[in-house]
Motif scaffolding. Sequence first.
Motif, PDB file in Angstrom:
ATOM      1  N   ASN A 156      21.641  -6.220  -0.056  1.00 18.52           N
ATOM      2  CA  ASN A 156      21.316  -7.423   0.693  1.00 18.52           C
ATOM      3  C   ASN A 156      19.798  -7.585   0.760  1.00 18.52           C
ATOM      4  N   PRO A 157      19.226  -8.420  -0.118  1.00 19.24           N
ATOM      5  CA  PRO A 157      17.760  -8.552  -0.133  1.00 19.24           C
ATOM      6  C   PRO A 157      17.192  -9.178   1.136  1.00 19.24           C
ATOM      7  N   LYS A 158      18.024  -9.854   1.926  1.00 24.53           N
ATOM      8  CA  LYS A 158      17.522 -10.425   3.190  1.00 24.53           C
ATOM      9  C   LYS A 158      17.055  -9.321   4.133  1.00 24.53           C
ATOM     10  N   ILE A 159      17.635  -8.134   4.000  1.00 27.42           N
ATOM     11  CA  ILE A 159      17.229  -7.016   4.856  1.00 27.42           C
ATOM     12  C   ILE A 159      15.785  -6.622   4.551  1.00 27.42           C
ATOM     13  N   PHE A 160      15.435  -6.580   3.268  1.00 30.96           N
ATOM     14  CA  PHE A 160      14.063  -6.245   2.901  1.00 30.96           C
ATOM     15  C   PHE A 160      13.090  -7.287   3.442  1.00 30.96           C
ATOM     16  N   ILE A 161      13.442  -8.549   3.298  1.00 35.50           N
ATOM     17  CA  ILE A 161      12.579  -9.622   3.794  1.00 35.50           C
ATOM     18  C   ILE A 161      12.451  -9.513   5.311  1.00 35.50           C
ATOM     19  N   TRP A 162      13.540  -9.184   5.979  1.00 37.60           N
ATOM     20  CA  TRP A 162      13.513  -9.008   7.430  1.00 37.60           C
ATOM     21  C   TRP A 162      12.549  -7.890   7.816  1.00 37.60           C
ATOM     22  N   PHE A 163      12.613  -6.760   7.096  1.00 41.58           N
ATOM     23  CA  PHE A 163      11.705  -5.654   7.395  1.00 41.58           C
ATOM     24  C   PHE A 163      10.256  -6.023   7.133  1.00 41.58           C
ATOM     25  N   VAL A 164      10.003  -6.729   6.056  1.00 41.42           N
ATOM     26  CA  VAL A 164       8.632  -7.161   5.786  1.00 41.42           C
ATOM     27  C   VAL A 164       8.151  -8.063   6.918  1.00 41.42           C
ATOM     28  N   ALA A 165       9.024  -8.969   7.364  1.00 41.78           N
ATOM     29  CA  ALA A 165       8.657  -9.888   8.436  1.00 41.78           C
ATOM     30  C   ALA A 165       8.376  -9.142   9.742  1.00 41.78           C
ATOM     31  N   ILE A 166       9.228  -8.225  10.085  1.00 43.79           N
ATOM     32  CA  ILE A 166       9.080  -7.499  11.354  1.00 43.79           C
ATOM     33  C   ILE A 166       7.957  -6.473  11.278  1.00 43.79           C
ATOM     34  N   TYR A 167       7.980  -5.640  10.250  1.00 43.80           N
ATOM     35  CA  TYR A 167       7.025  -4.539  10.185  1.00 43.80           C
ATOM     36  C   TYR A 167       5.606  -5.005   9.878  1.00 43.80           C
ATOM     37  N   SER A 168       5.442  -6.194   9.320  1.00 43.98           N
ATOM     38  CA  SER A 168       4.080  -6.675   9.079  1.00 43.98           C
ATOM     39  C   SER A 168       3.331  -6.852  10.394  1.00 43.98           C
ATOM     40  N   GLN A 169       4.058  -7.026  11.483  1.00 40.62           N
ATOM     41  CA  GLN A 169       3.432  -7.175  12.797  1.00 40.62           C
ATOM     42  C   GLN A 169       2.909  -5.842  13.337  1.00 40.62           C
ATOM     43  N   PHE A 170       3.420  -4.729  12.807  1.00 43.34           N
ATOM     44  CA  PHE A 170       3.035  -3.408  13.299  1.00 43.34           C
ATOM     45  C   PHE A 170       2.098  -2.661  12.339  1.00 43.34           C
ATOM     46  N   MET A 171       1.866  -3.223  11.168  1.00 42.53           N
ATOM     47  CA  MET A 171       1.081  -2.525  10.157  1.00 42.53           C
ATOM     48  C   MET A 171      -0.408  -2.866  10.304  1.00 42.53           C
ATOM     49  N   SER A 172      -1.249  -1.867  10.044  1.00 41.43           N
ATOM     50  CA  SER A 172      -2.699  -2.077  10.005  1.00 41.43           C
ATOM     51  C   SER A 172      -3.310  -0.959   9.163  1.00 41.43           C
ATOM     52  N   LEU A 173      -4.583  -1.095   8.879  1.00 44.32           N
ATOM     53  CA  LEU A 173      -5.275  -0.052   8.113  1.00 44.32           C
ATOM     54  C   LEU A 173      -5.377   1.254   8.894  1.00 44.32           C
ATOM     55  N   ASP A 174      -5.234   1.170  10.202  1.00 47.11           N
ATOM     56  CA  ASP A 174      -5.374   2.353  11.048  1.00 47.11           C
ATOM     57  C   ASP A 174      -4.102   3.200  11.117  1.00 47.11           C
ATOM     58  N   ASN A 175      -2.994   2.707  10.591  1.00 52.84           N
ATOM     59  CA  ASN A 175      -1.738   3.460  10.651  1.00 52.84           C
ATOM     60  C   ASN A 175      -1.843   4.746   9.836  1.00 52.84           C
ATOM     61  N   ASP A 176      -1.324   5.812  10.409  1.00 53.18           N
ATOM     62  CA  ASP A 176      -1.282   7.075   9.670  1.00 53.18           C
ATOM     63  C   ASP A 176       0.139   7.318   9.148  1.00 53.18           C
ATOM     64  N   ILE A 177       0.313   8.397   8.425  1.00 55.28           N
ATOM     65  CA  ILE A 177       1.610   8.697   7.810  1.00 55.28           C
ATOM     66  C   ILE A 177       2.679   8.943   8.871  1.00 55.28           C
ATOM     67  N   ILE A 178       2.298   9.479  10.011  1.00 54.18           N
ATOM     68  CA  ILE A 178       3.258   9.733  11.093  1.00 54.18           C
ATOM     69  C   ILE A 178       3.819   8.414  11.615  1.00 54.18           C
ATOM     70  N   PHE A 179       2.945   7.456  11.876  1.00 54.71           N
ATOM     71  CA  PHE A 179       3.394   6.162  12.381  1.00 54.71           C
ATOM     72  C   PHE A 179       4.279   5.456  11.357  1.00 54.71           C
ATOM     73  N   ASN A 180       3.864   5.465  10.091  1.00 55.76           N
ATOM     74  CA  ASN A 180       4.668   4.826   9.051  1.00 55.76           C
ATOM     75  C   ASN A 180       6.011   5.530   8.880  1.00 55.76           C
ATOM     76  N   SER A 181       6.025   6.846   8.995  1.00 60.02           N
ATOM     77  CA  SER A 181       7.292   7.591   8.928  1.00 60.02           C
ATOM     78  C   SER A 181       8.180   7.219  10.105  1.00 60.02           C
ATOM     79  N   TYR A 182       7.563   7.040  11.258  1.00 61.19           N
ATOM     80  CA  TYR A 182       8.310   6.628  12.437  1.00 61.19           C
ATOM     81  C   TYR A 182       8.984   5.267  12.201  1.00 61.19           C
ATOM     82  N   LEU A 183       8.256   4.332  11.577  1.00 61.98           N
ATOM     83  CA  LEU A 183       8.838   3.020  11.289  1.00 61.98           C
ATOM     84  C   LEU A 183      10.087   3.156  10.421  1.00 61.98           C
TER      85      LEU A 183
END
Length: 174
Positions: free
Chosen positions: A122-149
Amino acid sequence: MSNIIFLQIFLVCLLGAMSPGPSMVVVINNAIFKNRYHGILTSIGHGIGIGIYAFFAVLGIGIAIETNLFLFNGIKILSVIFLIFFGIKSIINKTKLDFDKINIRKDEATSFLQGFSISILNPKIFIWFVAIYSQFMSLDNDIIFNSYLVLTAGIVDAAWYIFLTLLVTSNLAL
């Protein structure tokens, strides 16, 4: 990471998992027409598929942030537009789900693969994650935070569908 961000990500993932759709039909179908064990296997397969999509969304957004900030902001804007469109479409859509049309095979691998494939195809799931997670992503994120996502998405999804399986196969539902 603050508790508020933790709670926001958790709630967004939970609401995404709770939204009705084909995934819910497959999990409930396997739980009711096969048994609780098959519903749980389907739930785990679905959660793994969701985790894979979350991984690729986080990886893709991370690359977009590092390579082109204009592209990243464009993704954010398009993601918001997509979510609004998807929300309106789901409110307007009045189709009914037919539990009788779903093929029932009673082996464990089939149940697991049904859950996995309904999420990963279901490609809509990927688009949904891009839409949602783009709000939480920044250059300051570390591997722990991204793993948590990534882990939060897969675990919350699997846990929700396992809970749903236990609910529909309990004496309370009968």
